[in-house]
Motif scaffolding. Structure first.
Motif, PDB file in Angstrom:
ATOM      1  N   ALA A  42       5.298  63.569 192.595  1.00  0.00           N
ATOM      2  CA  ALA A  42       6.256  62.805 191.788  1.00  0.00           C
ATOM      3  C   ALA A  42       7.544  63.589 191.601  1.00  0.00           C
ATOM      4  CB  ALA A  42       5.630  62.454 190.436  1.00  0.00           C
ATOM      5  N   GLU A  43       7.397  64.900 191.435  1.00  0.00           N
ATOM      6  CA  GLU A  43       8.582  65.744 191.313  1.00  0.00           C
ATOM      7  C   GLU A  43       9.365  65.763 192.626  1.00  0.00           C
ATOM      8  OE1 GLU A  43       9.804  70.355 190.239  1.00  0.00           O
ATOM      9  OE2 GLU A  43       7.722  69.690 190.108  1.00  0.00           O
ATOM     10  N   VAL A  44       8.623  65.798 193.747  1.00  0.00           N
ATOM     11  CA  VAL A  44       9.299  65.744 195.051  1.00  0.00           C
ATOM     12  C   VAL A  44      10.072  64.443 195.191  1.00  0.00           C
ATOM     13  CG1 VAL A  44       8.915  65.612 197.541  1.00  0.00           C
ATOM     14  CG2 VAL A  44       7.636  67.269 196.173  1.00  0.00           C
ATOM     15  N   GLU A  45       9.441  63.336 194.762  1.00  0.00           N
ATOM     16  CA  GLU A  45      10.116  62.036 194.838  1.00  0.00           C
ATOM     17  C   GLU A  45      11.369  62.018 193.970  1.00  0.00           C
ATOM     18  OE1 GLU A  45       9.089  57.304 193.986  1.00  0.00           O
ATOM     19  OE2 GLU A  45       7.718  58.897 193.349  1.00  0.00           O
ATOM     20  N   GLN A  46      11.260  62.568 192.754  1.00  0.00           N
ATOM     21  CA  GLN A  46      12.403  62.586 191.846  1.00  0.00           C
ATOM     22  C   GLN A  46      13.521  63.459 192.411  1.00  0.00           C
ATOM     23  OE1 GLN A  46      12.913  60.776 189.200  1.00  0.00           O
ATOM     24  NE2 GLN A  46      14.903  61.695 188.758  1.00  0.00           N
ATOM     25  N   THR A  47      13.131  64.614 192.975  1.00  0.00           N
ATOM     26  CA  THR A  47      14.137  65.497 193.569  1.00  0.00           C
ATOM     27  C   THR A  47      14.816  64.831 194.748  1.00  0.00           C
ATOM     28  OG1 THR A  47      12.822  67.434 192.911  1.00  0.00           O
ATOM     29  CG2 THR A  47      14.518  67.768 194.582  1.00  0.00           C
ATOM     30  N   ALA A  48      14.023  64.142 195.583  1.00  0.00           N
ATOM     31  CA  ALA A  48      14.611  63.442 196.727  1.00  0.00           C
ATOM     32  C   ALA A  48      15.566  62.353 196.273  1.00  0.00           C
ATOM     33  CB  ALA A  48      13.495  62.844 197.583  1.00  0.00           C
ATOM     34  N   LEU A  49      15.227  61.668 195.173  1.00  0.00           N
ATOM     35  CA  LEU A  49      16.107  60.633 194.641  1.00  0.00           C
ATOM     36  C   LEU A  49      17.434  61.223 194.179  1.00  0.00           C
ATOM     37  CD1 LEU A  49      16.503  57.675 193.825  1.00  0.00           C
ATOM     38  CD2 LEU A  49      15.406  58.210 191.638  1.00  0.00           C
ATOM     39  N   ILE A  66      18.744  64.028 195.213  1.00  0.00           N
ATOM     40  CA  ILE A  66      19.479  64.507 196.390  1.00  0.00           C
ATOM     41  C   ILE A  66      20.155  63.339 197.085  1.00  0.00           C
ATOM     42  CG2 ILE A  66      19.211  65.551 198.676  1.00  0.00           C
ATOM     43  CD1 ILE A  66      17.028  67.287 197.493  1.00  0.00           C
ATOM     44  N   SER A  67      19.452  62.179 197.141  1.00  0.00           N
ATOM     45  CA  SER A  67      20.047  61.006 197.787  1.00  0.00           C
ATOM     46  C   SER A  67      21.298  60.533 197.055  1.00  0.00           C
ATOM     47  CB  SER A  67      19.021  59.873 197.858  1.00  0.00           C
ATOM     48  OG  SER A  67      18.697  59.398 196.555  1.00  0.00           O
ATOM     49  N   LYS A  68      21.399  60.896 195.775  1.00  0.00           N
ATOM     50  CA  LYS A  68      22.592  60.536 195.003  1.00  0.00           C
ATOM     51  C   LYS A  68      23.719  61.539 195.176  1.00  0.00           C
ATOM     52  CE  LYS A  68      19.917  58.088 191.461  1.00  0.00           C
ATOM     53  NZ  LYS A  68      19.542  58.044 190.010  1.00  0.00           N
ATOM     54  N   GLY A  69      23.455  62.604 195.953  1.00  0.00           N
ATOM     55  CA  GLY A  69      24.523  63.558 196.256  1.00  0.00           C
ATOM     56  C   GLY A  69      24.395  64.909 195.586  1.00  0.00           C
ATOM     57  N   ASP A  70      23.327  65.108 194.796  1.00  0.00           N
ATOM     58  CA  ASP A  70      23.155  66.406 194.126  1.00  0.00           C
ATOM     59  C   ASP A  70      22.314  67.308 195.028  1.00  0.00           C
ATOM     60  OD1 ASP A  70      22.942  68.535 192.456  1.00  0.00           O
ATOM     61  OD2 ASP A  70      21.921  67.484 190.829  1.00  0.00           O
ATOM     62  N   PHE A  71      22.979  68.065 195.910  1.00  0.00           N
ATOM     63  CA  PHE A  71      22.273  68.901 196.873  1.00  0.00           C
ATOM     64  C   PHE A  71      21.849  70.248 196.284  1.00  0.00           C
ATOM     65  CE2 PHE A  71      24.969  66.086 199.391  1.00  0.00           C
ATOM     66  CZ  PHE A  71      24.027  65.538 200.240  1.00  0.00           C
ATOM     67  N   SER A  72      22.112  70.463 195.008  1.00  0.00           N
ATOM     68  CA  SER A  72      21.701  71.722 194.385  1.00  0.00           C
ATOM     69  C   SER A  72      20.269  71.655 193.852  1.00  0.00           C
ATOM     70  CB  SER A  72      22.644  72.067 193.228  1.00  0.00           C
ATOM     71  OG  SER A  72      22.580  71.075 192.203  1.00  0.00           O
ATOM     72  N   LYS A  73      19.673  70.477 193.840  1.00  0.00           N
ATOM     73  CA  LYS A  73      18.322  70.315 193.313  1.00  0.00           C
ATOM     74  C   LYS A  73      17.306  70.968 194.241  1.00  0.00           C
ATOM     75  CE  LYS A  73      19.083  68.019 189.528  1.00  0.00           C
ATOM     76  NZ  LYS A  73      18.700  68.569 188.212  1.00  0.00           N
ATOM     77  N   VAL A 121      13.212  74.977 201.855  1.00  0.00           N
ATOM     78  CA  VAL A 121      13.864  75.665 202.974  1.00  0.00           C
ATOM     79  C   VAL A 121      14.808  74.714 203.708  1.00  0.00           C
ATOM     80  CG1 VAL A 121      13.479  76.779 205.198  1.00  0.00           C
ATOM     81  CG2 VAL A 121      12.008  77.335 203.269  1.00  0.00           C
ATOM     82  N   MET A 122      14.323  73.478 203.926  1.00  0.00           N
ATOM     83  CA  MET A 122      15.164  72.491 204.592  1.00  0.00           C
ATOM     84  C   MET A 122      16.408  72.194 203.774  1.00  0.00           C
ATOM     85  SD  MET A 122      14.255  68.556 205.608  1.00  0.00           S
ATOM     86  CE  MET A 122      14.324  68.089 203.881  1.00  0.00           C
ATOM     87  N   LEU A 123      16.231  72.066 202.448  1.00  0.00           N
ATOM     88  CA  LEU A 123      17.378  71.788 201.579  1.00  0.00           C
ATOM     89  C   LEU A 123      18.358  72.954 201.572  1.00  0.00           C
ATOM     90  CD1 LEU A 123      15.550  70.089 198.570  1.00  0.00           C
ATOM     91  CD2 LEU A 123      16.995  68.993 200.277  1.00  0.00           C
ATOM     92  N   ASP A 124      17.829  74.177 201.628  1.00  0.00           N
ATOM     93  CA  ASP A 124      18.722  75.337 201.699  1.00  0.00           C
ATOM     94  C   ASP A 124      19.563  75.287 202.976  1.00  0.00           C
ATOM     95  OD1 ASP A 124      17.851  76.361 199.306  1.00  0.00           O
ATOM     96  OD2 ASP A 124      16.321  77.650 200.199  1.00  0.00           O
ATOM     97  N   HIS A 125      18.895  74.935 204.094  1.00  0.00           N
ATOM     98  CA  HIS A 125      19.638  74.840 205.358  1.00  0.00           C
ATOM     99  C   HIS A 125      20.695  73.735 205.288  1.00  0.00           C
ATOM    100  CE1 HIS A 125      17.366  77.874 207.291  1.00  0.00           C
ATOM    101  NE2 HIS A 125      16.241  77.183 207.434  1.00  0.00           N
ATOM    102  N   ILE A 126      20.290  72.595 204.702  1.00  0.00           N
ATOM    103  CA  ILE A 126      21.239  71.491 204.588  1.00  0.00           C
ATOM    104  C   ILE A 126      22.403  71.874 203.689  1.00  0.00           C
ATOM    105  CG2 ILE A 126      21.527  69.149 203.702  1.00  0.00           C
ATOM    106  CD1 ILE A 126      18.675  68.566 204.583  1.00  0.00           C
ATOM    107  N   ASP A 127      22.070  72.512 202.555  1.00  0.00           N
ATOM    108  CA  ASP A 127      23.119  72.932 201.627  1.00  0.00           C
ATOM    109  C   ASP A 127      24.062  73.929 202.288  1.00  0.00           C
ATOM    110  OD1 ASP A 127      24.465  72.884 199.251  1.00  0.00           O
ATOM    111  OD2 ASP A 127      23.178  74.350 198.255  1.00  0.00           O
TER     112      ASP A 127
END
Length: 451
Positions: free
Chosen positions: A172-179, A181-188, A208-214
């Motif tokens: 659920a936390e992964v889903e919330q974080t993905a939501l 991030i989809s809104k543009g907050d790439f620091s999550k 790790v993927m988010l770090d690479h994307i960020d």
């Protein structure tokens, strides 16, 4: 398990009941009327017997002569089998079942009754007990086992729900974080509380993927900003000589250059601006090729030889300068593009000639470090030096250390940027340091060629 236990328990309880009945045969007075004489039993000894047991006297023909059913207070009909005294004599202690019209069956034993005339049996004494207590025990067991089973099921369901909820809570936390991030907050990022579980591994992989994307987004923004600044600076650098050339052309067209000396001066100025513009374009093309990261033509390069060649070229370019070469006895060899490495030396020596006083010495020093597996060469001048706070900025494109390094020196502002790009392509580093006694020292470090 419960059915197996019941199928094992009921025979055991029946066996206990049968044992109790056999014991009654050894002392039947316990179930008869107190004072009864077992050697001369009478019906009164049976009819008033304890209602806990069924007691009956069978006659010589095996039929019921009298029993204690009347003392029970509740009608009961038992299908007592016909048992002759001789059969009773042969089956003393053998238990058997008696069916009833209603209720549970009864377990019974028999023993012969002797007559007053001798030891010949005159009848049979039958003692029976109901299996109601066994059935009640089995019913209680079934009730307890069922209740225990239901409790276990409910407890298991509750524990399963808790386990599943706790296990999938990070999802659920992964889903919330993905939501978010989809809104543009790439620091999550996902908080991984259990890194050794599958969900923990998923969270770590996503982080790790988010770090690479960020990082990619940051690099993209930085690259776009650099490109905008580069285009702006390049446009400005190209506009300046073009404005100068255009100005002299307009002066000539309007006839303002009437004297031969003025015309010669204008043509000389136009030529210099054209040369400077050509150098700038060549440097821009060189940087563009380096940015493409084309494969280098790598060959073994002896730094001592390259340093000596660079010193000879400097003597030819500036005969008034004393150029000293300090070689390394280890004869360091690196792998790289010879033309590119020579360009690095040429640019750094040109920078030293440009920003140090005429006649001041220049040094080229080669060294190696076997422990770190690197080799280096330094270009040392004794000019004004570079302030410490700007030593990391001088490798940026079109950046100049101070106003003394202006366009009149003939530089495009890209020489050190080209040096930095070439050295980075070779997997090395370039840095600026202060020369003891004053001046600038540029140190280039390259990986030594592997054996």
């Amino acid at each position: 398990a419960g059915i197996g236990t019941q199928s094992f328990l009921r025979p055991q309880l029946i066996a206990v009941q049968d044992t109790e009945l056999r014991q009654m045969l050894e002392n039947p007075k316990a179930v008869l009327v107190p004072g009864a004489d077992t050697s001369a039993l009478q019906c009164v000894d049976v009819t008033e017997a304890s209602p806990r047991f069924y007691v009956a006297i069978l006659n010589g023909e095996g039929s019921v002569l009298c029993d204690n059913l009347g003392a029970r207070g509740k009608p009961l009909t038992l299908h007592t089998p016909t048992i002759l005294p001789s059969a009773a004599q042969q089956n003393i202690g053998v238990t058997f079942s008696i069916a009833a019209d209603e209720g549970p069956e009864w377990r019974a034993v028999v023993m012969p009754i002797s007559s007053n005339q001798g030891n010949q049996p005159a009848g049979t004494l039958l003692i029976a007990s109901s299996t109601a207590s066994v059935n009640q025990t089995m019913a209680r067991f079934a009730l307890v086992f069922s209740g225990f089973g239901i409790a276990v099921l409910l407890l298991g369901a509750a524990l399963t729900r808790i386990l599943v909820t706790n296990t999938f809570a990070p999802l659920a936390e992964v889903e919330q974080t993905a939501l978010e991030i989809s809104k543009g907050d790439f620091s999550k990022r996902i908080m991984v509380s259990s890194p050794h579980t599958e969900v923990g591994h998923l969270g770590q992989s996503l982080n790790v993927m988010l770090d690479h994307i960020d990082t990619s987004f940051e690099e993209r923004v930085h690259t776009i900003e650099q490109m905008r600044r580069f285009i702006s600076d390049a446009g400005h650098e190209l506009r300046t000589p073009l404005v100068s050339v255009r100005g002299y052309a307009e002066m000539y067209r309007h006839g303002w250059l009437t004297e031969s000396e003025q015309l010669d001066q204008a043509m000389e100025r136009i030529e210099k601006e054209a040369i400077r513009m050509g150098v700038l374009v060549d440097d821009l093309l060189a940087l563009a090729r380096l940015d493409e990261r084309r494969p280098l033509e790598r060959t073994p390069l002896h730094l001592n030889a390259l340093a000596s060649d660079a010193a000879l070229g400097t003597h030819a370019q500036a005969p008034d300068r004393e150029v000293t070469v300090t070689t390394d006895d280890a004869e360091p060899v690196v792998t790289g593009d010879e033309n590119k490495v020579r360009q690095v030396m040429t640019n750094l020596i040109g920078n030293a000639l440009r920003y140090s006083p005429d006649g001041s010495p220049i040094e080229i020093r080669v060294a190696s470090d076997a422990e770190s597996g690197t080799a280096s060469f330094e270009i040392i001048d004794h000019g004004e030096g570079i302030p410490e706070q700007v030593r990391t900025k001088i490798f940026d494109r079109f950046w100049r250390a101070d106003t003394s390094r202006n366009r009149e020196t003939g530089g495009s502002g890209l020489g050190l940027s080209i040096v930095h790009s070439i050295v980075a392509a070779h997997g090395g580093t370039v840095s600026a340091h202060e020369t003891p006694g004053g001046g600038a020292t540029f140190r280039v470090m390259l990986p030594v060629r592997s054996a």
